[in-house]
Structure formats: C-alpha cells, structure tokens
Write a protein that holds these residues in place. Structure first.
Motif, PDB file in Angstrom:
ATOM      1  N   ASP A  33     167.896 104.865  83.745  1.00  0.00           N
ATOM      2  CA  ASP A  33     167.319 103.621  83.237  1.00  0.00           C
ATOM      3  C   ASP A  33     168.458 102.776  82.690  1.00  0.00           C
ATOM      4  N   GLU A  75     164.599 106.991  90.803  1.00  0.00           N
ATOM      5  CA  GLU A  75     164.425 108.425  90.584  1.00  0.00           C
ATOM      6  C   GLU A  75     163.412 109.045  91.541  1.00  0.00           C
ATOM      7  N   THR A 131     163.232 116.352  86.440  1.00  0.00           N
ATOM      8  CA  THR A 131     163.140 114.917  86.191  1.00  0.00           C
ATOM      9  C   THR A 131     163.738 114.522  84.848  1.00  0.00           C
ATOM     10  N   ILE A 132     164.030 113.236  84.743  1.00  0.00           N
ATOM     11  CA  ILE A 132     164.508 112.690  83.476  1.00  0.00           C
ATOM     12  C   ILE A 132     163.448 112.885  82.398  1.00  0.00           C
ATOM     13  N   ALA A 133     162.182 112.658  82.752  1.00  0.00           N
ATOM     14  CA  ALA A 133     161.096 112.801  81.783  1.00  0.00           C
ATOM     15  C   ALA A 133     161.020 114.225  81.237  1.00  0.00           C
ATOM     16  N   SER A 134     161.180 115.216  82.114  1.00  0.00           N
ATOM     17  CA  SER A 134     161.099 116.607  81.648  1.00  0.00           C
ATOM     18  C   SER A 134     162.282 116.959  80.752  1.00  0.00           C
ATOM     19  N   LYS A 181     163.882 114.790  78.801  1.00  0.00           N
ATOM     20  CA  LYS A 181     163.622 114.123  77.527  1.00  0.00           C
ATOM     21  C   LYS A 181     162.585 114.886  76.707  1.00  0.00           C
ATOM     22  N   GLU A 182     161.634 115.472  77.402  1.00  0.00           N
ATOM     23  CA  GLU A 182     160.601 116.237  76.711  1.00  0.00           C
ATOM     24  C   GLU A 182     161.204 117.417  75.962  1.00  0.00           C
ATOM     25  N   SER A 240     163.028 112.386  73.141  1.00  0.00           N
ATOM     26  CA  SER A 240     162.715 111.161  73.890  1.00  0.00           C
ATOM     27  C   SER A 240     163.808 110.100  73.790  1.00  0.00           C
TER      28      SER A 240
END
Length: 265
Positions: free
Chosen positions: A133, A160, A98-101, A103-104, A108
């Motif tokens: 985004d 996503e 994922t995008i979140a992972s 960025k982590e 960020s």
C-alpha cells in the motif's frame, strides 16, 4: 545499527544478501540463520555480521526481509512480534501469505511489502513481483525496496490479488524451464551430441529466445513464426509439441501452482 536485515539464509535469503552487497556496504546489513554453521559460513563469505536470534536481527535494522519458508512463518512471526515497530518496513517473501494476515499477527499498524522473487536472483537475473500500500510508505522507503530487488535483477509492482499469478509466471517457472532444458538436451544426446554440449546448446537457446522476447517487444507467437519455415524442421517439431499437449501441460502446471499458492489445494 544496520539498515537491512535478513531472517533466513536459504537460497533466496542468501541470493538477496549477495545481491544487496553490490549496492550497500557490509556494515549496513545484518542477518540471522537457523544454524550456527550457516551463520559462520555466510559471515566468512560476506563479512556481514549475524544476529543470534530473529528478534535481535529485527531490532538492529529498519528493513526486515523474511526469507523463511511459509511453514516457518508462525514461529518466526511470534519471535519478532514485539521486536518490529511501525517504523520498520517488513518484506515478506512467502507465497500465499497475505499482507492482511501478517498485520493480523504483527499488528495493524505494521507496514508490510509482499515480494515474490525467483532463484535466478542468485546470478543477478531475478524477476520480482512487489505488492504494498503506497500510502503507508514514504517515497524514500519505496525507492529503497526497489533498490533491494533491483540489486538481484528486475522487479515490477503488482496488485496483491495478482501475487499468486506472479508465482506462476516467474516464481516457480524456472523449475519448468530447467525441465525443458533437460528434456531438450536429452533429445540431442539421443542423436549423438555429447551431454555437456547438449546442455550448453539448449540453455543458450533458451537464454537467447528469452532475450529476444524482452528486447524486441515482439509477441512470442510472432517470433515463433519467424523460426518456422514452411515445411521445415521447426514447424515439424512445433506440430509434435502441439499434438503432445505441450501448451496444455504448461497451463496445467500454472493452475496447480496457483491453487497451491492460494491454499486451494
């Protein structure tokens, strides 16, 4: 400094590089690969310069395409973590990440696009799902991402949360289509058609049927009905497929694919 960099020269990385070369001069591109042999071969074929490391590749471009298998992401992300900045556009091709992972791991404020292309990109007939985004990117940057994937076929922006469904619909499905073509050809060979001709007839039938769906806009069921004359050969074959669980098998394949992409299994 180059504009687009490719980290990884497997089937998909190479397909994208070759496609983008139709839109951009070689001097606007850079790549890196795992082995020196691959670097030298791809450079000889494309005249695109290569970097000696993943970090060097990222340092020398704005758009960084991560074209390595998901299991190599931890290593690659560690190598480029301090090379990528908020000015970079990072394009990830890995299913299930994922995008979140990302960025982590990378920070960020890093700007990331998830993309799910497929292997027909090798011949300019790919289909790519894109997720990002839009507020994080300028319109020029979005246009550039679209231009990159438009160079190898078609693309569509999706949420996503639907990316694993894209893997089912187009990312993995060429393999199922190849299985269908092989089985269809086997059936024709069984009744005497030479193998090479059987593959040609079966593959062209699939290509033509797909084009009918795309160009007419008609529902696949309606197109199927037009081929099925009452009491004819086609409806007999369709009935046999239904009794053998053809559609159920496809749905099961999509379910397995989705669960793998989501990390459920």
């Amino acid at each position: 400094m180059a504009e687009i960099g490719f980290i990884g020269m497997g089937n998909m990385g190479y397909a994208l590089l070759k496609g983008v070369l139709k839109e951009f001069p070689a001097e606007k591109l850079i790549f890196t690969a795992k082995t020196s042999e691959t670097k030298l071969r791809v450079h000889a074929e494309t005249q695109v310069v290569y970097a000696e490391s993943n970090a060097e590749c990222a340092n020398n471009c704005k758009y960084v395409v991560l074209a390595v298998k998901p299991q190599y992401y931890p290593t690659v992300l560690k190598q480029i973590r301090y090379a990528v900045t908020p000015d970079h556009v990072i394009i990830s091709l890995a299913p299930g990440i994922t995008i979140a992972s990302l960025k982590e791991t990378l920070g960020s404020d890093r700007r990331i696009v998830r993309a799910m292309p497929n292997t027909p990109a090798l011949i300019g007939e790919g289909m790519t799902g894109l997720s990002y985004d839009a507020e994080e990117f300028s319109q020029d940057e979005i246009d550039m991402v679209h231009r990159i994937f438009g160079a190898v076929g078609k693309y569509a922006d999706v949420e996503e949360r639907l990316m694993s469904a894209v893997v089912c619909a187009s990312g993995s499905s060429p393999a199922y289509v190849y299985q269908f073509i092989e089985a269809l050809a086997d059936g024709a060979v069984q009744f005497g058609l030479p193998r090479a001709q059987a593959y040609a007839f079966a593959a062209q039938a699939v290509a033509g049927a797909a084009k009918m769906v795309l160009e007419t806009g008609e529902h696949p069921a309606a197109l199927k009905d037009k081929v099925c004359s009452p009491g004819g050969t086609t409806i007999a074959g369709v009935a046999a497929l239904e009794s053998a669980g053809f559609r159920g098998a496809i749905l099961k394949a999509c379910e397995a694919c989705y669960e793998k992409s989501e990390g459920i299994k």
